[in-house]
Design an enzyme around this catalytic site. Structure first.
Site, PDB file in Angstrom:
ATOM      1  N   HIS A 191       0.831  -1.208   0.000  1.00  0.00           N
ATOM      2  CA  HIS A 191       0.000   0.000   0.000  1.00  0.00           C
ATOM      3  C   HIS A 191       0.865   1.257   0.000  1.00  0.00           C
ATOM      4  O   HIS A 191       0.549   2.234  -0.692  1.00  0.00           O
ATOM      5  CB  HIS A 191      -0.934   0.014   1.207  1.00  0.00           C
ATOM      6  CG  HIS A 191      -1.850  -1.163   1.263  1.00  0.00           C
ATOM      7  ND1 HIS A 191      -2.615  -1.468   2.377  1.00  0.00           N
ATOM      8  CD2 HIS A 191      -2.125  -2.135   0.343  1.00  0.00           C
ATOM      9  CE1 HIS A 191      -3.310  -2.570   2.132  1.00  0.00           C
ATOM     10  NE2 HIS A 191      -3.033  -2.984   0.914  1.00  0.00           N
ATOM     11  N   HIS A 201      -9.092  -2.351  -5.044  1.00  0.00           N
ATOM     12  CA  HIS A 201      -8.007  -2.649  -4.111  1.00  0.00           C
ATOM     13  C   HIS A 201      -7.004  -3.614  -4.731  1.00  0.00           C
ATOM     14  O   HIS A 201      -5.793  -3.489  -4.494  1.00  0.00           O
ATOM     15  CB  HIS A 201      -8.527  -3.234  -2.802  1.00  0.00           C
ATOM     16  CG  HIS A 201      -7.412  -3.425  -1.819  1.00  0.00           C
ATOM     17  ND1 HIS A 201      -6.886  -2.390  -1.094  1.00  0.00           N
ATOM     18  CD2 HIS A 201      -6.684  -4.521  -1.507  1.00  0.00           C
ATOM     19  CE1 HIS A 201      -5.880  -2.836  -0.361  1.00  0.00           C
ATOM     20  NE2 HIS A 201      -5.736  -4.134  -0.593  1.00  0.00           N
ATOM     21  N   ASP A 212      -3.014  -3.017  -5.065  1.00  0.00           N
ATOM     22  CA  ASP A 212      -1.964  -3.996  -4.745  1.00  0.00           C
ATOM     23  C   ASP A 212      -1.023  -4.199  -5.929  1.00  0.00           C
ATOM     24  O   ASP A 212       0.205  -4.267  -5.767  1.00  0.00           O
ATOM     25  CB  ASP A 212      -2.582  -5.338  -4.359  1.00  0.00           C
ATOM     26  CG  ASP A 212      -3.094  -5.367  -2.928  1.00  0.00           C
ATOM     27  OD1 ASP A 212      -2.752  -4.461  -2.144  1.00  0.00           O
ATOM     28  OD2 ASP A 212      -3.842  -6.306  -2.592  1.00  0.00           O
ATOM     29  N   HIS A 246      -0.474 -11.086  -5.068  1.00  0.00           N
ATOM     30  CA  HIS A 246       0.923 -10.709  -4.861  1.00  0.00           C
ATOM     31  C   HIS A 246       1.890 -11.681  -5.542  1.00  0.00           C
ATOM     32  O   HIS A 246       2.877 -11.260  -6.144  1.00  0.00           O
ATOM     33  CB  HIS A 246       1.228 -10.647  -3.367  1.00  0.00           C
ATOM     34  CG  HIS A 246       0.401  -9.635  -2.636  1.00  0.00           C
ATOM     35  ND1 HIS A 246       0.421  -8.294  -2.967  1.00  0.00           N
ATOM     36  CD2 HIS A 246      -0.479  -9.762  -1.606  1.00  0.00           C
ATOM     37  CE1 HIS A 246      -0.410  -7.638  -2.162  1.00  0.00           C
ATOM     38  NE2 HIS A 246      -0.967  -8.508  -1.341  1.00  0.00           N
TER      39      HIS A 246
END
Length: 317
Positions: free
Chosen positions: A86, A243, A247, A270
């Site tokens: 973030h 969101h 990321d 991720h």
């Protein structure tokens, strides 16, 4: 940021200090962002309150050591910093190239679960242009990684664009897509406020493992069955995919410079974000460094791919 007609590297105009809680560790963490010279990149100085020692960790894809629930950089034997995505998204979204991040705990504080607090703090001190030109990672040919039904790919594009699709069996989320060219205005208005989210059923499994100790309705969207438990509801109708875009922006900021290309993912996360970067840099014909955006009329100076390490690698000071 353009300076005298040239896109210059940037830093922040003054130190920013924040205190918050790590979403996984539950620990109280102090964070300071300091201005840094051109060519520094983003560097974390991880302090240990017990031993008093400090280690330096470059925010670079080669420093990534874990991608399970968040992005972690550093050597587990010496020290790591978790949940950097973030903060990295805020720096990348605002076009900041050089910052030293001083942190006294194992994890970047989650704040409200988005990049909003970081953005507001940085905007409070301002962005400072530096004397040296910004260097970009230009994608020259398509690169794709797959995992089951999920995929991520980097493709040539004039500018920086993200196209993110998520697809959950949960009816509240379902399939959502967010696509946009990345600019500071777009990031601040449409991405920065999107919060992390999770399912109550998953949280109940993670807490006994010592994870998500700092998670709360103050910093996460909690989903139970087909309901959002947060009293205030959602900030965007499609906050979940925004969101995931946040990321992805944060993870790809570990490239060592802004990426000039299109990043597209389907059911990513991720790990896939990291694998896409690793795949890109494993092919020296897939990228090069440019010193100015290709859309400018002035000639673009290109540097061979083999010079990436000295330009952006750990030995640069």
């Amino acid at each position: 940021m353009a300076r005298n007609g040239v896109y210059a590297q940037t830093t922040i105009a003054d130190t920013v200090r924040l205190v918050g809680t790590g979403v996984h560790s539950g620990e109280r963490v102090s964070l300071a962002l300091h201005p840094a010279d051109a060519g520094t990149g983003i560097v974390f100085l991880r302090g240990d309150r017990r031993s008093g020692r400090e280690i330096e960790i470059r925010a670079d894809w080669t420093s990534v050591s874990a991608t399970e629930l968040c992005t972690v950089i550093g050597d587990p034997a010496r020290g790591t910093v978790a949940t950097i995505e973030h903060l990295m998204a805020a720096l990348s979204g605002l076009g900041i190239d050089n910052v030293t991040v001083e942190i006294d705990g194992p994890e970047v504080p989650v704040m409200d679960g988005s990049a909003r607090v970081f953005v507001e703090a940085i905007e409070g001190v301002g962005v400072e242009p530096l004397a040296e030109r910004r260097r970009y990672i230009k994608v020259l040919k398509p690169i794709r990684v797959e995992s089951g039904h999920s995929f991520a790919e980097l493709r040539p594009h004039e500018g920086t664009r993200f196209e993110i699709t998520i697809d959950f069996p949960n009816t509240l989320i379902g399939r959502q897509t967010y696509a946009a060219d990345l600019t500071a205005k777009t990031f601040v208005r449409h991405v920065a406020r999107a919060r992390t989210f999770g399912f109550v059923s998953d949280l109940e499994k993670l807490l006994p493992l010592g994870l998500c100790r700092g998670s709360s309705l103050e910093n996460s969207i909690a989903i139970k069955d087909d309901r959002v438990l947060n009293p205030e509801g959602l900030r965007y109708a499609d906050e979940f995919v925004r969101h995931k875009a946040l990321d992805a922006i944060g993870d790809l900021a570990l490239a060592g410079g802004p990426i000039m290309g299109l990043y597209r993912s389907y059911r990513g996360g991720h790990r896939l974000n990291f694998q896409a970067l690793a795949a890109l840099f494993s092919d020296p014909n897939a990228w090069c460094i440019v010193e100015q955006p290709v859309r400018r009329e002035a000639p673009v100076a290109e540097i061979g791919a083999g010079l990436l390490a000295p330009a952006f690698g750990p030995d640069v000071r």
